[in-house]
Design an enzyme around this catalytic site. Structure first.
Site, PDB file in Angstrom:
ATOM      1  N   LYS A 234       0.843  -1.195   0.000  1.00  7.11           N
ATOM      2  CA  LYS A 234       0.000   0.000   0.000  1.00  7.11           C
ATOM      3  C   LYS A 234       0.883   1.252   0.000  1.00  7.11           C
ATOM      4  O   LYS A 234       1.937   1.245   0.639  1.00  7.11           O
ATOM      5  CB  LYS A 234      -0.863   0.026   1.278  1.00  7.11           C
ATOM      6  CG  LYS A 234      -2.047  -0.899   1.254  1.00  7.11           C
ATOM      7  CD  LYS A 234      -2.902  -0.710   2.491  1.00  7.11           C
ATOM      8  CE  LYS A 234      -4.038  -1.710   2.530  1.00  7.11           C
ATOM      9  NZ  LYS A 234      -5.029  -1.535   1.474  1.00  7.11           N
TER      10      LYS A 234
ATOM     11  N   ARG B 119     -10.505 -11.185   0.897  1.00  8.52           N
ATOM     12  CA  ARG B 119     -11.395 -12.144   0.224  1.00  8.52           C
ATOM     13  C   ARG B 119     -10.786 -13.540   0.237  1.00  8.52           C
ATOM     14  O   ARG B 119     -11.502 -14.535   0.215  1.00  8.52           O
ATOM     15  CB  ARG B 119     -11.713 -11.643  -1.194  1.00  8.52           C
ATOM     16  CG  ARG B 119     -10.517 -11.481  -2.077  1.00  8.52           C
ATOM     17  CD  ARG B 119     -10.822 -10.646  -3.317  1.00  8.52           C
ATOM     18  NE  ARG B 119     -10.860  -9.212  -3.043  1.00  8.52           N
ATOM     19  CZ  ARG B 119     -11.175  -8.286  -3.932  1.00  8.52           C
ATOM     20  NH1 ARG B 119     -11.482  -8.636  -5.159  1.00  8.52           N
ATOM     21  NH2 ARG B 119     -11.178  -7.009  -3.599  1.00  8.52           N
TER      22      ARG B 119
HETATM   23  N1  BES Z   1      -8.368  -3.659   3.745  1.00  4.09           N
HETATM   24  C1  BES Z   1      -8.477  -3.180   2.434  1.00  4.09           C
HETATM   25  C2  BES Z   1      -9.747  -2.399   2.161  1.00  4.09           C
HETATM   26  C3  BES Z   1      -9.941  -1.105   2.892  1.00  4.09           C
HETATM   27  C4  BES Z   1      -9.614   0.078   2.302  1.00  4.09           C
HETATM   28  C5  BES Z   1     -10.489  -1.090   4.149  1.00  4.09           C
HETATM   29  C6  BES Z   1      -9.816   1.270   2.969  1.00  4.09           C
HETATM   30  C7  BES Z   1     -10.690   0.094   4.831  1.00  4.09           C
HETATM   31  C8  BES Z   1     -10.360   1.285   4.228  1.00  4.09           C
HETATM   32  C9  BES Z   1      -8.434  -4.354   1.447  1.00  4.09           C
HETATM   33  O1  BES Z   1      -7.712  -5.456   1.844  1.00  4.09           O
HETATM   34  C10 BES Z   1      -7.816  -3.835   0.197  1.00  4.09           C
HETATM   35  O2  BES Z   1      -6.696  -3.434   0.254  1.00  4.09           O
HETATM   36  N2  BES Z   1      -8.563  -3.839  -0.880  1.00  4.09           N
HETATM   37  C11 BES Z   1      -8.113  -3.316  -2.121  1.00  4.09           C
HETATM   38  C12 BES Z   1      -8.611  -4.228  -3.202  1.00  4.09           C
HETATM   39  C13 BES Z   1      -7.989  -3.981  -4.544  1.00  4.09           C
HETATM   40  C14 BES Z   1      -6.535  -4.393  -4.521  1.00  4.09           C
HETATM   41  C15 BES Z   1      -8.761  -4.766  -5.574  1.00  4.09           C
HETATM   42  C16 BES Z   1      -8.673  -1.901  -2.288  1.00  4.09           C
HETATM   43  O3  BES Z   1      -9.787  -1.649  -1.851  1.00  4.09           O
HETATM   44  O4  BES Z   1      -7.969  -1.061  -2.828  1.00  4.09           O
HETATM   45 ZN    ZN Z   2      -5.635  -5.299   1.385  1.00  5.26          ZN
END
Ligand code: BES
Ligand code: ZN
Ligand code: ZN
Length: 491
Positions: A258, A332
């Site tokens: 991230k 997921r």
């Molecule tokens: N934990 C995150 C989602 C999230 C984002 C929760 C902001 C709370 C606040 C999840 O694991 C994630 O990183 N999802 C990605 C998915 C993408 C790579 C398809 C996202 O939402 O960017």
């Molecule tokens: Zn994630």
């Protein structure tokens, strides 16, 4: 916080401070004794606006209406306004809408939720000092509501708000202090306190159960994963509910790391699992006459030489192969295996999963609202209604066959991300749907709490930090399910 109920009018109750909620700017109500002073102070009775008349030991707060949501946030605003004062006890009168007790429930929830602060890491603590609250049922006289009924309502409201605060505490704890094994210990402690049954699955058992996608996500972390299974099984229960929670104690994104700004707050990626623990606490304390199972996949998503990679193909517990194209879509993968395990262990009437699954859910519905996805219109409706009655916000997002195609893979059964940027909350939900057995298709719903789970700018009854999203929503639904018949087929 101790609550005491009385039928005495406010004027006959002794306490440090009097709190008056003014409904719909109605200064003519006999509770309001300082009309002139309030005008002079410029108090305009807006929703959640407070005015402390220190020399009178009286605090006024505005509420737009008698609706639960308005009373809940007004009560929260009142208690927050007292944070830096030295008052230890207060008295407050409850209103009633045509004899209903929901305003009382909302008021108690607002007082407990609004007084919450997380100070574990502060050297100087500044907890709310209000300990004793006396509630006058003066207004109830004309409606013949029994004090026993009111006190039962308060008892339930206390359990629900305390369970929400319990969830907030877990989520707010730092990733270095709350990792999978700690989450498992919290579940064990909860079981000991409440009589729930608790089973913890460690890596050896997880391998035996073929939970390879969960294990892959966990691989680069020095903290080994755990799957938690809590059970509430009262005698004669006629319904079985399964709850599943995403418990990512930290989500760095893995090798698909991230960006720095997005990593901050990712301790809150355990909000779904923490909500399941809070719901189980409330279910046990209320001793709801239904069987409830709570499963949590507790895992840390980190980087390292041992990390799972984009380009890997993993085999999930149900045998489906998953092409990994982004290691940040890890929730997921964890849920895929925990959902499969939960269905293997329990044949439920309903399965609900809670997860901070996608940033796309926040983009779609905003920071205050959870997204609800299900193949069953009926289940979506049940959840949205329960959410709104409980003080949470939720809205349904519909699946469709076109978005389903976007998670196809050229080399495996399915891909862990979609081939389009749009509709990301729905495609994540449709991914999870691949891990729901046919017999559970219309019994399952996915609740994406990514928006409301963590609060950066306080709103309503939620201070900065974890909100405990999911707890009130689900306890409300479970209370309703106790009183409804199970249908053979949901639609
Ligand atoms: N934990 C995150 C989602 C999230 C984002 C929760 C902001 C709370 C606040 C999840 O694991 C994630 O990183 N999802 C990605 C998915 C993408 C790579 C398809 C996202 O939402 O960017
Ligand atoms: Zn994630
Ligand atoms: Zn995540």
């Amino acid at each position: 916080m101790n609550f005491e109920l009385t039928i005495l009018p406010l004027s006959d109750i002794r306490s440090d401070l009097e709190v008056i909620i003014i409904i719909n700017k109605n200064l003519k109500h006999h509770f309001v004794q300082d009309k002139k002073l309030l005008k002079r102070a410029g108090f305009s009775c807006e929703q959640d606006e407070t005015c402390l008349l220190i020399e009178k030991n009286r605090l006024y707060v505005g509420a737009q209406s008698l609706k639960g949501a308005a009373i809940r946030t007004a009560a929260a605003a009142a208690i927050k306004a007292l944070k830096d004062t030295q008052y230890k006890s207060l008295k407050i009168a409850t209103y009633t809408n045509k004899g209903c007790t929901y305003t009382l429930r909302a008021m108690v929830e607002g007082l407990i939720l609004g007084s919450y602060s997380f100070e574990t890491y502060k050297s100087k603590k500044n907890k709310n000092k209000i300990k004793d609250i006396t509630i006058s049922l003066e207004e109830y006289k004309q409606h013949k509501i029994k004090i026993e009924k009111a006190s039962f309502v308060i008892h339930k409201a206390q359990i629900i708000a305390d369970a929400t605060n319990f969830t907030r505490d877990i989520v707010n704890t730092t990733p270095d202090d709350c990792y999978p094994d700690v989450m498992a210990s919290i579940a064990e402690g909860l079981a000991e306190d409440t009589g729930l049954k608790c089973n913890i699955l460690k890596p050896k058992k997880l391998r035996k159960e073929k939970m390879e996608t969960l294990l892959a996500v966990a691989r680069a972390s020095r903290h080994k994963p755990r799957v938690i299974h809590l059970t509430h099984k009262p005698k004669g229960a006629k319904k079985i509910i399964t709850l599943v929670g995403k418990g990512l104690t930290y989500d760095s994104g893995g090798l698909s790391l991230k960006p720095a700004d997005y990593m901050v707050t990712m301790k809150s990626d355990k909000s779904g699992g923490s909500a399941v623990l809070g719901i189980m606490k409330a279910v046990a304390e209320m001793n709801l006459p239904i069987e409830v199972h709570g499963f949590v996949g507790a895992v840390e998503n980190m980087i390292g030489g041992d990390a799972y990679k984009p380009d890997d193909v993993l085999v999930a517990k149900n045998g489906k192969t998953i092409e990994i194209r982004n290691t940040d879509a890890e929730g997921r993968l964890v849920l895929a295996d925990v959902l499969s395990y939960a269905q293997q262990e329990v044949k439920a009437d309903y399965i609900f999963d809670f997860a901070t699954l996608t940033g796309a859910s926040v983009v779609a519905v905003g920071h205050y609202t959870s997204s609800i996805m299900s193949h069953s219109k009926k289940v979506k409706k049940l959840l949205v209604k329960a959410a709104n009655q409980s003080g949470e916000l939720a809205t349904a997002l519909d699946f469709n066959p076109y978005l389903k195609k976007t998670i196809k893979s050229e080399i495996a059964d399915i891909c862990n991300i979609s081939n389009t940027r749009y509709g990301g909350a729905i495609t994540a939900g449709q991914f999870l749907s691949e891990f729901i057995d046919k017999k559970h298709t219309n019994k399952w719903a996915h609740i994406d709490i990514a928006g409301p789970a963590f609060v950066e700018h306080p709103w309503g009854e939620n201070p900065h930090g974890a909100s405990g999203a999911g707890v009130r929503l689900m306890v409300k639904l479970l209370e309703k399910l106790v009183n409804t018949k199970t249908e053979k087929k949901g639609k």
